[in-house]
Design an enzyme around this catalytic site. Structure first.
Site, PDB file in Angstrom:
ATOM      1  N   MET A 252       3.732  -4.491   0.387  1.00  0.00           N
ATOM      2  CA  MET A 252       2.648  -3.532   0.514  1.00  0.00           C
ATOM      3  C   MET A 252       3.154  -2.127   0.813  1.00  0.00           C
ATOM      4  SD  MET A 252       0.015  -5.256  -0.233  1.00  0.00           S
ATOM      5  CE  MET A 252      -1.360  -4.241   0.275  1.00  0.00           C
TER       6      MET A 252
ATOM      7  N   TYR B 274      -7.034   2.291  -3.953  1.00  0.00           N
ATOM      8  CA  TYR B 274      -5.998   1.257  -4.061  1.00  0.00           C
ATOM      9  C   TYR B 274      -5.137   1.179  -2.796  1.00  0.00           C
ATOM     10  CZ  TYR B 274      -6.306   0.233  -9.118  1.00  0.00           C
ATOM     11  OH  TYR B 274      -6.692  -0.185 -10.361  1.00  0.00           O
ATOM     12  N   GLU B 275      -4.695  -0.045  -2.491  1.00  0.00           N
ATOM     13  CA  GLU B 275      -3.770  -0.306  -1.383  1.00  0.00           C
ATOM     14  C   GLU B 275      -4.271   0.226  -0.051  1.00  0.00           C
ATOM     15  OE1 GLU B 275      -1.447  -2.321  -1.954  1.00  0.00           O
ATOM     16  OE2 GLU B 275      -1.580  -2.258  -4.131  1.00  0.00           O
ATOM     17  N   GLY B 276      -5.584   0.217   0.127  1.00  0.00           N
ATOM     18  CA  GLY B 276      -6.182   0.723   1.353  1.00  0.00           C
ATOM     19  C   GLY B 276      -6.672   2.144   1.148  1.00  0.00           C
TER      20      GLY B 276
ATOM     21  N   GLN C 216      -5.575   4.282   5.512  1.00  0.00           N
ATOM     22  CA  GLN C 216      -4.235   4.869   5.694  1.00  0.00           C
ATOM     23  C   GLN C 216      -4.221   5.781   6.913  1.00  0.00           C
ATOM     24  OE1 GLN C 216      -1.771   3.779   3.823  1.00  0.00           O
ATOM     25  NE2 GLN C 216      -3.208   2.595   2.588  1.00  0.00           N
TER      26      GLN C 216
END
Length: 598
Positions: A292, A440-442, A447
């Site tokens: 991740m 995407y990806e959080g 973040q």
């Protein structure tokens, strides 16, 4: 449609002059025979592939999209052939250890390929990029038998992969997942459940698709502590490597999306699929987090890639489009009007695009080198510093590079005026394709919470101090450089302010935990502006040295002018975020849920 050209001059500048790749590679151990000459050869071939093979597929993918029929997905024209050409170049295993069948080269080189190919068409690039998910999971958590069974054909591109995390009811809160795994007598598991938003979960490009799946073993604890990681192929794999029976993994649908239409985003059903545990039960996130962190930097590159594509399109159009005359006199006497690049507001938009795009490139490439150090570095102190800076700046890069990337793509459309809103020019597609990067990806909010909550407050401010000391050292090292004072004075002040904001928010959070969440996104954006300022100051320093040596390459003049623009026109935005970060939780929390609308 804008014609993509790999920005090799700026890539060379960042890799060789700013980040000194030659010295970087020399300091790595067991990273293959990597050197600048090999890097150049890889990047030259990657640039040609991006320009000649992938870029022509960008508009095709958007117009055709993916087609779904009774569980089968058909990808756009040319996608399959391009994928196999990519794999034939050996790039799928570029950064995979040699012991696992890859080339064992530093990941920083692969990230540069990701930018170029992603700028050409992010939708297409996702198929090759997502094949890296099960590869990474196998390398970090697989047994030798599992690696031998799955890795060879993943690395050759005969098979592709998918990363399967999200479920409809839980989104980013994976601790709520319901996909169930039941252990079988032979040591395998049977999976039952449904995942959504699975990019490349089904396609017609490869013979098999290997899914990396988060699931909960029957009887496991609730929440994150009970999550395990599995590998499950679409078709089972026989002992001799041939394909066996269908493994009860089907696509229930593909999403109708705002952008990235060339990539199939699937609802995946696991109806008794045979799967194999990676690592230990209930420890799936240990393996997943190794993937991740790299994925978050990769998503930051998506912001960069969209920005580069939009900047190239806007710059070309601004030089060609004739409209009105310059306020300071005719610049194109042979034409009915002057090109719009003569107008100050168009210049403002182009300079903003250039400053954010090149700043993103510098940050992403630097972080990629730090990842190299954590994997191949031999100096324990340097490895520890690299880990600390990555911990702090990975969420900054993911959040800031995607937020500014979306701004840059919108500016690209604005430069085109009404034509930017029209599909045939391709600018609105870049906006649509890039917009998802902030999710995407959080999301940016997730973040931001990771940055201020886990990384800054969670380390007692230590991770931030590691970086602010680095900035302080840079500024102190240039106190006698008159040309650098305009940069270092401002940067030094912001560096100090960063710590003050942190202390302010931390103090208020001791009384009200909501203060952290309230401040988080403004804190991340402030952090991003300061981080870019640090990098732009370094780029200005390099450019000034080249100019002082008598180098008349206009590239350095442009680099210095862009640094000055960033400090004078964009960096002041940081103060608005500083005020927002310290405004207090009551500014966002005082309304009850039922008081937002009446």
């Amino acid at each position: 449609m804008p014609a993509y050209r790999a920005p090799k001059r700026d890539i060379d500048f960042v890799l060789k002059e700013l980040l000194n790749s030659e010295e970087h590679f020399a300091g790595l151990e067991n990273a293959g025979d990597m050197n600048v000459e090999l890097m150049d050869a890889i990047l030259d071939s990657g640039a040609k592939f991006a320009e000649e093979v992938v870029a022509p597929l960008n508009q095709v993918g958007d117009e055709e999209g993916c087609q779904f029929d009774d569980g089968k997905v058909t990808t756009p024209t040319g996608y399959k052939e391009a994928f196999h050409q990519y794999a034939a170049n050996g790039w799928q295993g570029l950064s995979v250890p040699e012991s696992d069948g890859g080339l064992g080269l530093p990941g920083s080189v692969g990230l540069t390929l990701t930018e170029m190919i992603g700028s050409a068409s992010w939708a297409w690039s996702m198929y090759s990029g997502l094949a890296g998910a099960p590869i990474s999971c196998l390398v970090n958590g697989g047994t030798e038998e599992q690696k031998q069974r799955f890795l060879p054909k993943l690395l050759t591109g005969e098979w592709a992969g998918a990363m399967c995390l999200t479920e409809a009811h839980c989104g980013s809160d994976v601790g709520m997942l319901r996909t169930k795994a039941v252990k079988n007598s032979d040591g395998s598991y049977t999976l039952t459940g449904t995942k959504i938003f699975i990019s490349g979960g089904e396609q017609d490009i490869t013979d098999n698709i290997v899914h990396a799946i988060l699931a909960r073993v029957e009887g496991a604890p609730e929440g994150n502590k009970g999550i395990s990681l599995f590998i499950a192929p679409k078709f089972n794999v026989n002992d001799d490597g041939s394909l066996g029976e269908f493994n009860h993994i089907t696509a229930g649908n593909i999403e109708k999306k705002m952008g990235l239409k060339g990539n199939a985003t699937c609802v995946m059903n696991y109806d008794g699929a045979q799967a194999f545990l990676l690592g230990e039960e209930n420890r799936g996130l240990d393996v997943m987090f190794k993937l991740m962190n790299t994925a978050r930097i990769g998503t930051a590159v998506q912001g960069l890639a969209g920005a580069e594509a939009a900047f190239q399109g806007a710059l070309t159009y601004a030089n060609e489009r004739l409209q009105m005359r310059s306020l300071t006199g005719t610049k194109n006497p042979d034409g009915p009007a002057d090109p719009i690049i003569v107008h100050p507001d168009v210049r403002r938009m182009l300079m903003t695009q250039k400053a954010f795009t090149e700043g993103s490139r510098a940050l992403c490439y630097w972080l990629a080198q730090l990842v190299d150090v954590t994997k191949f570095g031999s100096d324990e102190a340097k490895v520890k510093e690299a880990e600390d800076i990555l911990g702090l700046l990975t969420p900054v890069a993911k959040g800031f590079c995607t937020e500014t990337g979306v701004e840059v793509t919108n500016l690209g459309m604005q430069v085109f005026g009404g034509h930017g809103y029209i599909q045939e020019h391709g600018m609105e597609q870049i906006v649509r394709d890039t917009r998802i990067s902030t999710v995407y990806e959080g999301t940016t909010g997730i973040q931001a919470l990771d940055l201020i909550g886990r990384k800054v407050m969670g380390s007692g401010g230590e991770l931030l101090r590691v970086f602010t000391k680095k900035i302080h050292k840079f500024c102190a090292g240039h106190v006698d450089s008159e040309n650098m004072v305009p940069f270092t004075e401002v940067l030094s002040g912001l560096n100090k302010q960063w710590g003050e904001i942190t202390m302010h928010v931390g103090g208020k959070a001791m009384e009200d935990a909501e203060e952290v969440g309230s401040a988080s996104v403004d804190f991340l954006m402030f952090s991003g502006y300061v981080t870019f300022a640090y990098l732009w100051a370094q780029m200005a320093d390099v450019a000034q040295q080249k100019i002082a040596e008598g180098n008349d390459d206009g590239f350095y003049k442009a680099k210095l002018a862009t640094a000055e623009f960033y400090f004078k026109r964009l960096l002041p935005r940081a103060q608005a975020h500083a005020i927002g970060a310290q405004a207090g939780a009551d500014t966002v929390m005082q309304l009850n849920a039922d008081e937002f609308a009446f």
